[in-house]
Write an enzyme that holds these catalytic residues in place. Structure first.
Site, PDB file in Angstrom:
ATOM      1  N   GLU A   7     -48.411 -77.534 -55.960  1.00 19.89           N
ATOM      2  CA  GLU A   7     -47.053 -76.702 -55.915  1.00 19.89           C
ATOM      3  C   GLU A   7     -46.441 -76.558 -57.162  1.00 19.89           C
ATOM      4  O   GLU A   7     -45.998 -75.541 -57.580  1.00 19.89           O
ATOM      5  CB  GLU A   7     -46.197 -77.186 -54.737  1.00 19.89           C
ATOM      6  CG  GLU A   7     -46.673 -77.023 -53.499  1.00 19.89           C
ATOM      7  CD  GLU A   7     -45.760 -77.412 -52.424  1.00 19.89           C
ATOM      8  OE1 GLU A   7     -45.247 -76.899 -51.361  1.00 19.89           O
ATOM      9  OE2 GLU A   7     -45.542 -78.977 -52.414  1.00 19.89           O
ATOM     10  N   GLU A  48     -50.509 -81.293 -46.606  1.00 15.82           N
ATOM     11  CA  GLU A  48     -49.326 -81.708 -45.935  1.00 15.82           C
ATOM     12  C   GLU A  48     -49.579 -81.528 -44.339  1.00 15.82           C
ATOM     13  O   GLU A  48     -49.341 -82.637 -43.330  1.00 15.82           O
ATOM     14  CB  GLU A  48     -48.090 -81.077 -46.495  1.00 15.82           C
ATOM     15  CG  GLU A  48     -47.873 -81.464 -47.458  1.00 15.82           C
ATOM     16  CD  GLU A  48     -48.344 -80.453 -48.883  1.00 15.82           C
ATOM     17  OE1 GLU A  48     -47.644 -80.897 -50.080  1.00 15.82           O
ATOM     18  OE2 GLU A  48     -49.297 -80.141 -48.504  1.00 15.82           O
TER      19      GLU A  48
END
Length: 255
Positions: free
Chosen positions: A109, A129
């Site tokens: 990210e 995730e």
């Protein structure tokens, strides 16, 4: 002095290196605070035109330091800045990610929050995730579909599987692929090409490209016009034209 990052400035380029190799450059709250300060400095310094973010010891970042989170209960988030001190409020000046090794979870990210990406051809990316019952909430679900095709972004997020630098380059996520160990050198070369241009124009172009993504086609020129008007009356615009006529390199003032 920062403890968890290294910062150096040379020839208008600020290089920020995450320096927690023992933890695969995972981000703690203290690391995030130091990174936020480094990006604020980057925007404030007149002698810096562009930044590079990289990681020490041939690894970009494995994301949030879960061990530190378990110990302190503090997420690696700076108020108003987001994860790693910048993913929700990137610097005004362009930022290049120089990726070696792994860029996973929050590390990936961070890459998505950068404006350009240079990566070693054996680097690996991923948003794992969902494998932990979580979601990539620091930009992964929002930025990735803007960077690569929708169906590929869905695959990356929903499977949580890693994907190679070669595949990321194929879909346009990476600007330049290098041999292993040369990502930072490649990022410096790209930064040098950009920093030769007018600094005021560089920042304005970055801002307009990002803001313009959300503009409708019937409004975009009206919205762009007042945001770029200062460029055409700037000293840099006059210097650029004069230097072109005089067949010399411009001397920018950033004004």
């Amino acid at each position: 002095m920062p403890q968890y990052i290294n910062v150096e400035v040379s020839d208008g380029i600020q290089i920020i290196t995450i320096n927690r190799p023992q933890a695969k450059n995972a981000i703690t709250i203290d690391t995030a605070v130091e990174m936020a300060a480094a990006f604020e400095e980057m925007d404030a310094r007149d002698d810096v035109r562009i930044g590079i973010l990289t990681g020490a010891a041939a690894t970009f970042s494995s994301g949030m330091d879960l061990k530190d989170f378990a110990r302190t209960g503090k997420r690696s988030v700076v108020e108003g800045k987001g994860f790693a001190g910048f993913v929700e409020a990137p610097p005004k000046k362009p930022l290049i990610a120089a990726v070696e090794g792994y860029a996973l979870a929050g590390g990936c990210e961070m890459v998505l929050a950068c404006d350009l990406v240079v990566a070693a051809n054996n680097a690996s990316f991923g948003l794992p995730e969902l494998k932990r019952g979580l979601v990539p909430g620091s930009g992964g679900m929002m930025r990735l579909p803007r960077r690569i095709p929708y169906h590929i972004a869905m695959e990356v997020v929903l499977t949580g599987d890693m994907f190679s630098a070669e595949r990321a380059h194929q879909f346009g996520l990476i600007n330049v692929l290098t041999e292993p160990g040369l990502a930072l050198a490649g990022a410096i070369k790209l930064a040098q090409r950009i920093s030769e241009n007018g600094p005021l124009a560089i920042q304005t172009a970055k801002r307009l490209i990002n803001e313009g993504l959300d503009w409708s086609s019937d409004q975009m020129f009206d919205l762009q016009r007042p945001r770029m008007a200062h460029i055409f009356s700037s000293l840099d615009a006059r210097e650029g034209s004069t230097a072109f006529a005089e067949k010399r390199k411009p001397v920018w003032q950033g004004k």
